[in-house]
Design a protein around this motif. Sequence first.
Motif, PDB file in Angstrom:
ATOM      1  N   GLY A 118     -17.577   9.822  19.330  1.00  0.00           N
ATOM      2  CA  GLY A 118     -16.252   9.585  19.902  1.00  0.00           C
ATOM      3  C   GLY A 118     -15.589   8.295  19.483  1.00  0.00           C
ATOM      4  N   GLN A 119     -16.109   7.629  18.451  1.00  0.00           N
ATOM      5  CA  GLN A 119     -15.483   6.398  17.971  1.00  0.00           C
ATOM      6  C   GLN A 119     -14.482   6.732  16.868  1.00  0.00           C
ATOM      7  N   PRO A 120     -13.385   5.960  16.732  1.00  0.00           N
ATOM      8  CA  PRO A 120     -12.440   6.220  15.645  1.00  0.00           C
ATOM      9  C   PRO A 120     -13.093   5.996  14.297  1.00  0.00           C
ATOM     10  N   GLU A 121     -12.827   6.908  13.356  1.00  0.00           N
ATOM     11  CA  GLU A 121     -13.414   6.766  12.029  1.00  0.00           C
ATOM     12  C   GLU A 121     -12.306   6.465  11.018  1.00  0.00           C
ATOM     13  N   TRP A 122     -11.676   7.491  10.464  1.00  0.00           N
ATOM     14  CA  TRP A 122     -10.587   7.269   9.496  1.00  0.00           C
ATOM     15  C   TRP A 122      -9.249   7.235  10.220  1.00  0.00           C
ATOM     16  N   MET A 123      -8.417   6.317   9.810  1.00  0.00           N
ATOM     17  CA  MET A 123      -7.080   6.173  10.377  1.00  0.00           C
ATOM     18  C   MET A 123      -6.109   6.037   9.210  1.00  0.00           C
ATOM     19  N   SER A 124      -4.914   6.583   9.333  1.00  0.00           N
ATOM     20  CA  SER A 124      -3.914   6.477   8.278  1.00  0.00           C
ATOM     21  C   SER A 124      -2.565   6.155   8.884  1.00  0.00           C
ATOM     22  N   GLY A 125      -1.707   5.585   8.073  1.00  0.00           N
ATOM     23  CA  GLY A 125      -0.398   5.213   8.596  1.00  0.00           C
ATOM     24  C   GLY A 125       0.524   4.686   7.514  1.00  0.00           C
ATOM     25  N   THR A 126       1.603   4.038   7.950  1.00  0.00           N
ATOM     26  CA  THR A 126       2.647   3.578   7.045  1.00  0.00           C
ATOM     27  C   THR A 126       3.029   2.142   7.341  1.00  0.00           C
ATOM     28  N   HIS A 127       3.529   1.498   6.301  1.00  0.00           N
ATOM     29  CA  HIS A 127       4.178   0.198   6.417  1.00  0.00           C
ATOM     30  C   HIS A 127       5.602   0.353   5.905  1.00  0.00           C
ATOM     31  N   GLN A 128       6.579  -0.037   6.723  1.00  0.00           N
ATOM     32  CA  GLN A 128       7.963  -0.025   6.275  1.00  0.00           C
ATOM     33  C   GLN A 128       8.537  -1.425   6.405  1.00  0.00           C
ATOM     34  N   ASP A 129       9.139  -1.908   5.305  1.00  0.00           N
ATOM     35  CA  ASP A 129       9.745  -3.234   5.306  1.00  0.00           C
ATOM     36  C   ASP A 129      11.027  -3.165   6.121  1.00  0.00           C
ATOM     37  N   ILE A 130      10.962  -3.580   7.404  1.00  0.00           N
ATOM     38  CA  ILE A 130      12.126  -3.471   8.276  1.00  0.00           C
ATOM     39  C   ILE A 130      12.989  -4.706   8.219  1.00  0.00           C
ATOM     40  N   SER A 131      12.606  -5.707   7.442  1.00  0.00           N
ATOM     41  CA  SER A 131      13.486  -6.861   7.285  1.00  0.00           C
ATOM     42  C   SER A 131      14.609  -6.540   6.313  1.00  0.00           C
ATOM     43  N   ARG A 132      14.439  -5.547   5.420  1.00  0.00           N
ATOM     44  CA  ARG A 132      15.502  -5.148   4.497  1.00  0.00           C
ATOM     45  C   ARG A 132      15.726  -3.645   4.504  1.00  0.00           C
ATOM     46  N   GLN A 133      15.111  -2.948   5.436  1.00  0.00           N
ATOM     47  CA  GLN A 133      15.287  -1.501   5.603  1.00  0.00           C
ATOM     48  C   GLN A 133      15.061  -0.748   4.291  1.00  0.00           C
ATOM     49  N   LYS A 134      13.939  -0.995   3.663  1.00  0.00           N
ATOM     50  CA  LYS A 134      13.618  -0.295   2.426  1.00  0.00           C
ATOM     51  C   LYS A 134      12.418   0.627   2.629  1.00  0.00           C
ATOM     52  N   ALA A 135      12.326   1.618   1.812  1.00  0.00           N
ATOM     53  CA  ALA A 135      11.155   2.493   1.819  1.00  0.00           C
ATOM     54  C   ALA A 135      10.336   2.206   0.565  1.00  0.00           C
ATOM     55  N   THR A 136       9.162   2.725   0.494  1.00  0.00           N
ATOM     56  CA  THR A 136       8.296   2.446  -0.645  1.00  0.00           C
ATOM     57  C   THR A 136       7.918   3.734  -1.367  1.00  0.00           C
ATOM     58  N   GLU A 137       7.444   3.509  -2.565  1.00  0.00           N
ATOM     59  CA  GLU A 137       6.910   4.622  -3.327  1.00  0.00           C
ATOM     60  C   GLU A 137       5.410   4.697  -3.089  1.00  0.00           C
ATOM     61  N   ALA A 138       4.941   5.908  -3.057  1.00  0.00           N
ATOM     62  CA  ALA A 138       3.501   6.067  -2.851  1.00  0.00           C
ATOM     63  C   ALA A 138       2.911   6.849  -4.013  1.00  0.00           C
ATOM     64  N   GLU A 139       1.707   6.580  -4.279  1.00  0.00           N
ATOM     65  CA  GLU A 139       1.025   7.299  -5.338  1.00  0.00           C
ATOM     66  C   GLU A 139      -0.137   8.070  -4.741  1.00  0.00           C
ATOM     67  N   LEU A 140      -0.248   9.279  -5.156  1.00  0.00           N
ATOM     68  CA  LEU A 140      -1.413  10.059  -4.742  1.00  0.00           C
ATOM     69  C   LEU A 140      -2.410  10.102  -5.908  1.00  0.00           C
ATOM     70  N   ALA A 141      -3.603   9.786  -5.560  1.00  0.00           N
ATOM     71  CA  ALA A 141      -4.626   9.756  -6.608  1.00  0.00           C
ATOM     72  C   ALA A 141      -5.026  11.181  -6.986  1.00  0.00           C
ATOM     73  N   ALA A 142      -5.296  11.354  -8.272  1.00  0.00           N
ATOM     74  CA  ALA A 142      -5.730  12.664  -8.753  1.00  0.00           C
ATOM     75  C   ALA A 142      -7.247  12.680  -8.920  1.00  0.00           C
ATOM     76  N   SER A 143      -7.805  13.846  -8.619  1.00  0.00           N
ATOM     77  CA  SER A 143      -9.259  13.985  -8.792  1.00  0.00           C
ATOM     78  C   SER A 143      -9.521  14.994  -9.915  1.00  0.00           C
ATOM     79  N   THR A 144     -10.658  14.894 -10.559  1.00  0.00           N
ATOM     80  CA  THR A 144     -11.035  15.862 -11.592  1.00  0.00           C
ATOM     81  C   THR A 144     -12.320  16.552 -11.198  1.00  0.00           C
ATOM     82  N   ASP A 145     -12.409  17.825 -11.579  1.00  0.00           N
ATOM     83  CA  ASP A 145     -13.655  18.540 -11.305  1.00  0.00           C
ATOM     84  C   ASP A 145     -14.474  18.669 -12.597  1.00  0.00           C
ATOM     85  N   ARG A 146     -15.795  18.722 -12.442  1.00  0.00           N
ATOM     86  CA  ARG A 146     -16.696  18.865 -13.586  1.00  0.00           C
ATOM     87  C   ARG A 146     -17.606  20.079 -13.361  1.00  0.00           C
ATOM     88  N   LEU A 147     -17.839  20.745 -14.372  1.00  0.00           N
ATOM     89  CA  LEU A 147     -18.714  21.916 -14.286  1.00  0.00           C
ATOM     90  C   LEU A 147     -19.952  21.692 -15.157  1.00  0.00           C
TER      91      LEU A 147
END
Length: 860
Positions: free
Chosen positions: A243-272
């Motif tokens: 019952g303890q928290p494990e993974w947590m996710s969230g966002t940071h938004q620069d509210i001093s200039r009301q800007k949004a950010t770009e995010a990158e999603l990592a790609a994975s490769t499979d091997r056979l």
Amino acid sequence: MVEAEIARLAALVKRSRCQLVDAIETLADGFVLYDEDDRLVLCNDRYRDLYALSAAALVPGARFEDILRYGLERGQYADAVGREEAWLAERLRAHRQPASTIEQRLSSGRYLRIIERTTPDGGRVGLRIDITELQQQKQRLADIIAGTNIGTWEWNVQTGETRFNERWAEIIGLTLADLSPTTIETWKRYCHPEDLARSTAALERHFAGEAPFYECEVRMRHEAGHWVWVLDRGRVASWTPDGQPEWMSGTHQDISRQKATEAELAASTDRLDQLLGSAPALLYAADAKTWQPTFVSGNCLEFFGYTAAEILALPTWWSDHLHPEDRQQAIAEATAWFAAGAPEALRHSYRLRRADGRYVWVEDQLRALRDAAGEITELVGSHIDITERKRLEQSLEAEHAFLDRIMATSVSAIVVLDEAGAILFANTEAERVLGIDARRIGGRHDDDPAWRITGGDGEPLAASALPFARVMASGRAVEDVRHEIEWPDGTRRILSVNAAPLPASPDSTARVVCSVTDITDRITAEKTLHRQEALLRGLFELCPVGIALNDYATGKFLDVNAALLAPTGYTKEEFLELSYFDVTPEEYHRLEVAERESLARHGRYGPFEKTYRRKDGSRYPVLLNGIMIEDQDGTPLIWSIIEDISERKANEARMLLDAHHDHLTGLANRRLFGDRLASATERARRSRNPGAVLMLDLDHFKPINDSLGHAAGDAILIEAARRLVACTRKTDTVARFGGDEFVILLDNIGAAADVGAIARKMQEALLQPFHVEGKGVRLGLTIGICRFPDDSDEPEQIVRFADTAMYTAKRSGRNAIQFHAPERHDPPLAIQGRPLAARETAAREAPTREAVQTATDRSG
């Protein structure tokens, strides 16, 4: 006889080869085999489908390089356009490696993963896996997250592992490479110390279920030296079994200039894994009636840890090794397929247990072989290890879930539009900002007349002036475009819109993503502030507390009231020739700079204290609060409340003496000790003069206090305090925090051995008998030690570390000394090498043996 045996062996070889070819044809991926001279031996139909433009060249005996050139001439390889010879050289280089895995883009739009291995006889075997759908899914995810323009983070609460996107680092003027490697300490290092406690409290409320989300506005230190305000939001994504928290996710938004950010999603490769020893597939055959395996390719040992002989010896090997969760479905699928007459190849996936107990995911493709009469004579198939592919699919699902959480926790409304301006997607926040529920928002256009869109002047706004039209016309992002809309209930709201184009893709109709923020309340608050400023000016002369109006740029006094002038000795005319720098002593310069920065960022400063100089040069203390305003020309001005606190300071000074010492022992109390520790740590930071804090606890004092009475207990505490002071230097501080808890500050002391020597001296002193009401009592002393600045240079943390060390020593047997050392697990120090048991024996020989023993028994 010999000829018959040769004929039988030839038939067996032919049959095995047919089984191999049939099994290869069951593969969902392209398969190809070259001999030691790099000439084509065979390839399956799937391979020919993938390389349709080269199909005519795929004949046995054709050289690999010739086949490549044939495809190049027909424009088959999209990656080679404009650099054909260089591409050919790179491809041949990879082909000649013992083992290689590369990705390739074809002119047909397909993306392939190429896996090649050298065979034991010097040939080359390879697979071509179509990964087009995975590439498209990853690109769509990357486009959507990039359009949100916000920073993202993931945090493993149990291990401290963190994952940030590039925008997260960009908000503070860095790159992920600058921060790598990152942990939760990376966040703590850049978070403002005053905000870290609030962030921790908000996290605890979320972990306890008191809040559905974690949300906190914090400041982060920018690489340029200033502080950036960030809205930090997140939610626990997974919990540990207890019952303890494990993974947590969230966002940071620069509210001093009301800007949004770009995010990158990592790609994975499979091997056979390899096929036929080097190939990444296991081939098998089974009896059509009994389903008992009759053939297994030699690489089964690599696949499952069993030899072919071990598998062939067990008729039920397949069903016995199915994962319990997959067994029923896998058997049912195979049974139904066979009962239906095996009309085409059966393709399904499940988990099989290896010899070492681990399970691997396999993709099983099974085909029936028939005789001339159409009767099923044999079953052939292949197993491909798709464990990595499954992991990639799960990772992709997690990325989808991660994107959903980002959308759900975003403080801004996220809206995606097609090329006609119709809404394709809107997150939960968009429902609130736009005043419409999700069921009615889809398909509406950005310029829908129902919005009744107007500009800041209340006039209708042309569709060409809206953010969507501006982005489509220019192809560039726009920021903070403000206009008003009307909700269905008639309420008017003011919106701020950031919009950015999305790259065109044949797999998506999305063209523009918008981040929309409702700023109605903020604008209303600004108007209210202006009204409050006007009221302040109206009450200016009537206020009994000093008020001043200053020019922000020069500090010059523009107006003051009588209450401010009264203690200064100046006339109003004389005072208006001065600036606040003229009446402020030089030692407050840094404080003034900090308060001016607060004004610039937040529009207000204070409360803070300093002194003013009177006309005769004398000083008096003042308390200041202020706000920033602008005059009609936009010139920044400061309204300040300046209170003469001379009388309050005099009263505080009288009370200070009584407030800093313990009433029983006369030692420093917690407040005085904290002040001296703060000074000592500040000196240590400047000059690197080390020191130490010792947290002391009298072992078994409470039962002694209970048995002999509180008066006797007080006498012991007074004598203990005297002995502790005698063991320290004049520059040290001995304090009592309450009860039998003492704290020692050793200032400017070097080696740990010196600190330990003083601690042992204190233990020796307290082991001497205490004479109370004609009785002798001996006490043990448990000590926890934290050195600064080595262990920490933060006063509160130093005391906490010393306290933790003391409780560590108590758990190990009491009457011990423990240094704070989280990276080690040193045992508590003995007292000058003398065993603790011997000292306790000596203590029991004191005249008050019965009283002490009774007290010890009560303590447990």
